[in-house]
Design a protein around this motif. Structure first.
Motif, mmCIF file in Angstrom:
data_model
loop_
_atom_site.group_PDB
_atom_site.id
_atom_site.type_symbol
_atom_site.label_atom_id
_atom_site.label_comp_id
_atom_site.label_asym_id
_atom_site.label_seq_id
_atom_site.Cartn_x
_atom_site.Cartn_y
_atom_site.Cartn_z
ATOM 1 N N THR A 143 41.356 41.271 36.359
ATOM 2 C CA THR A 143 40.956 40.887 37.700
ATOM 3 C C THR A 143 42.201 40.968 38.566
ATOM 4 O OG1 THR A 143 39.787 39.226 39.040
ATOM 5 C CG2 THR A 143 41.320 38.391 37.359
ATOM 6 N N CYS A 144 42.021 40.844 39.858
ATOM 7 C CA CYS A 144 43.191 40.931 40.736
ATOM 8 C C CYS A 144 43.022 40.017 41.934
ATOM 9 C CB CYS A 144 43.431 42.379 41.176
ATOM 10 S SG CYS A 144 42.223 43.007 42.356
ATOM 11 N N THR A 145 44.057 39.950 42.732
ATOM 12 C CA THR A 145 44.059 39.062 43.894
ATOM 13 C C THR A 145 43.114 39.538 45.000
ATOM 14 O OG1 THR A 145 46.100 40.180 44.601
ATOM 15 C CG2 THR A 145 46.342 38.049 43.509
ATOM 16 N N LEU A 146 42.532 40.713 44.869
ATOM 17 C CA LEU A 146 41.512 41.167 45.820
ATOM 18 C C LEU A 146 40.127 40.658 45.452
ATOM 19 C CD1 LEU A 146 42.606 44.895 46.322
ATOM 20 C CD2 LEU A 146 43.111 42.920 47.791
ATOM 21 N N ASP A 147 39.984 40.115 44.245
ATOM 22 C CA ASP A 147 38.705 39.625 43.741
ATOM 23 C C ASP A 147 38.396 38.264 44.367
ATOM 24 O OD1 ASP A 147 36.390 39.449 42.239
ATOM 25 O OD2 ASP A 147 37.377 39.675 40.305
ATOM 26 N N HIS A 148 37.236 37.732 44.041
ATOM 27 C CA HIS A 148 36.850 36.398 44.517
ATOM 28 C C HIS A 148 37.946 35.403 44.140
ATOM 29 C CE1 HIS A 148 34.863 32.496 44.540
ATOM 30 N NE2 HIS A 148 34.031 33.020 45.419
ATOM 31 N N PRO A 149 38.305 34.500 45.037
ATOM 32 C CA PRO A 149 39.394 33.554 44.756
ATOM 33 C C PRO A 149 39.181 32.704 43.494
ATOM 34 C CG PRO A 149 38.743 33.428 47.071
ATOM 35 C CD PRO A 149 37.777 34.357 46.398
ATOM 36 N N GLY A 150 37.928 32.533 43.068
ATOM 37 C CA GLY A 150 37.658 31.736 41.873
ATOM 38 C C GLY A 150 37.564 32.538 40.594
ATOM 39 N N LEU A 152 39.773 34.319 38.642
ATOM 40 C CA LEU A 152 40.768 34.045 37.599
ATOM 41 C C LEU A 152 40.500 32.687 36.952
ATOM 42 C CD1 LEU A 152 43.342 34.850 36.064
ATOM 43 C CD2 LEU A 152 44.661 33.841 37.949
ATOM 44 N N ALA A 153 40.222 31.680 37.762
ATOM 45 C CA ALA A 153 39.958 30.339 37.227
ATOM 46 C C ALA A 153 38.708 30.332 36.350
ATOM 47 C CB ALA A 153 39.804 29.338 38.371
ATOM 48 N N ASN A 154 37.691 31.102 36.711
ATOM 49 C CA ASN A 154 36.475 31.176 35.897
ATOM 50 C C ASN A 154 36.789 31.775 34.525
ATOM 51 O OD1 ASN A 154 33.726 31.028 35.168
ATOM 52 N ND2 ASN A 154 33.247 32.957 36.176
ATOM 53 N N TYR A 155 37.532 32.877 34.503
ATOM 54 C CA TYR A 155 37.897 33.490 33.222
ATOM 55 C C TYR A 155 38.665 32.501 32.350
ATOM 56 C CZ TYR A 155 36.506 38.001 35.200
ATOM 57 O OH TYR A 155 35.797 39.031 35.765
ATOM 58 N N ALA A 157 38.685 29.177 32.584
ATOM 59 C CA ALA A 157 37.838 28.033 32.227
ATOM 60 C C ALA A 157 36.916 28.351 31.066
ATOM 61 C CB ALA A 157 37.019 27.592 33.448
ATOM 62 N N ARG A 158 36.580 29.618 30.896
ATOM 63 C CA ARG A 158 35.710 30.015 29.772
ATOM 64 C C ARG A 158 36.505 30.220 28.491
ATOM 65 N NH1 ARG A 158 33.388 28.760 33.601
ATOM 66 N NH2 ARG A 158 33.446 26.912 32.311
ATOM 67 N N GLY A 159 37.842 30.136 28.549
ATOM 68 C CA GLY A 159 38.656 30.224 27.348
ATOM 69 C C GLY A 159 39.510 31.471 27.242
ATOM 70 N N MET A 160 39.525 32.293 28.265
ATOM 71 C CA MET A 160 40.358 33.492 28.238
ATOM 72 C C MET A 160 41.783 33.141 28.665
ATOM 73 S SD MET A 160 37.801 36.455 29.639
ATOM 74 C CE MET A 160 38.504 37.735 28.572
ATOM 75 N N SER A 161 42.760 33.898 28.146
ATOM 76 C CA SER A 161 44.171 33.665 28.456
ATOM 77 C C SER A 161 44.786 34.921 29.057
ATOM 78 C CB SER A 161 44.950 33.330 27.189
ATOM 79 O OG SER A 161 44.422 32.173 26.596
ATOM 80 N N VAL A 162 45.653 34.721 30.050
ATOM 81 C CA VAL A 162 46.381 35.838 30.653
ATOM 82 C C VAL A 162 47.414 36.335 29.643
ATOM 83 C CG1 VAL A 162 47.958 36.534 32.501
ATOM 84 C CG2 VAL A 162 46.055 34.972 33.003
ATOM 85 N N TYR A 163 47.411 37.655 29.386
ATOM 86 C CA TYR A 163 48.420 38.220 28.490
ATOM 87 C C TYR A 163 49.363 39.186 29.205
ATOM 88 C CZ TYR A 163 45.529 42.452 28.005
ATOM 89 O OH TYR A 163 44.795 43.581 28.239
ATOM 90 N N LYS A 164 49.020 39.558 30.455
ATOM 91 C CA LYS A 164 49.889 40.456 31.207
ATOM 92 C C LYS A 164 49.543 40.345 32.683
ATOM 93 C CE LYS A 164 49.234 45.079 31.219
ATOM 94 N NZ LYS A 164 49.258 46.492 30.813
#
Length: 168
Positions: A143-150, A152-155, A157-164
């Protein structure tokens, strides 16, 4: 929207099904797989959901390219409906080495902010892990900063982790 601001892309992953933190299904929301592949439907979903977020890179593709993309065995599409209307969709792409990408994910504009995104993402992650449980090693998305502001938080909150992350 400021098109001169740098864009940051976040790559997220989930490496085990037990990491999923599901959000309950909202009343009236039904998610179904589009088992009969039809590239025109995928193109419509892409345009419907992506329009507010400037998903334009694929809109000019000819029918033959859309067909090659959307009707292959490695791609599956699910659609969320609320009272018969399309509320959102997601596509899963099976990739080498046990990877499944959430290729596209989002809600139709009139359904944003109604609490459907968390459940739809839960459904997408569960479907990804259930696709081929013996072989699936990782589910990922970007996802990116052009996407819906929520988004990244949704991903997360569901248990995904940023790796890059990448900033352009």
């Amino acid at each position: 929207m400021d098109n001169t601001a740098p864009v940051t892309t976040y790559y997220l992953e989930m490496t085990a099904a037990h990491q999923l933190r599901e959000k309950p299904q909202p009343e009236g929301l039904v998610v179904m797989e589009a088992e009969q592949k039809e590239f025109r439907f995928n193109r419509y979903l892409y345009q419907l959901v992506g329009e507010p977020w400037q998903w334009v890179d694929k809109l000019s593709l000819p029918d033959a390219e859309w067909r090659r993309y959307a009707e292959r065995e490695q791609l599956r599409t699910w659609v969320a409906y609320e009272r018969g209307s399309i509320a959102g969709y997601y596509e899963l792409e099976q990739q080498p080495q046990g990877n499944i990408q959430i290729a596209y994910f989002g809600l139709a504009p009139r359904y944003v902010g109604r609490g459907f995104g968390g459940y739809l993402l839960s459904h997408a992650l569960r479907s990804a892990w259930d696709w081929n449980p013996e072989q699936t090693r990782r589910v990922w998305v970007h996802t990116c900063t052009l996407d819906h502001p929520g988004a990244l938080a949704n991903y997360q909150a569901r248990g995904m982790s940023v790796y890059k992350t990448e900033t352009e």
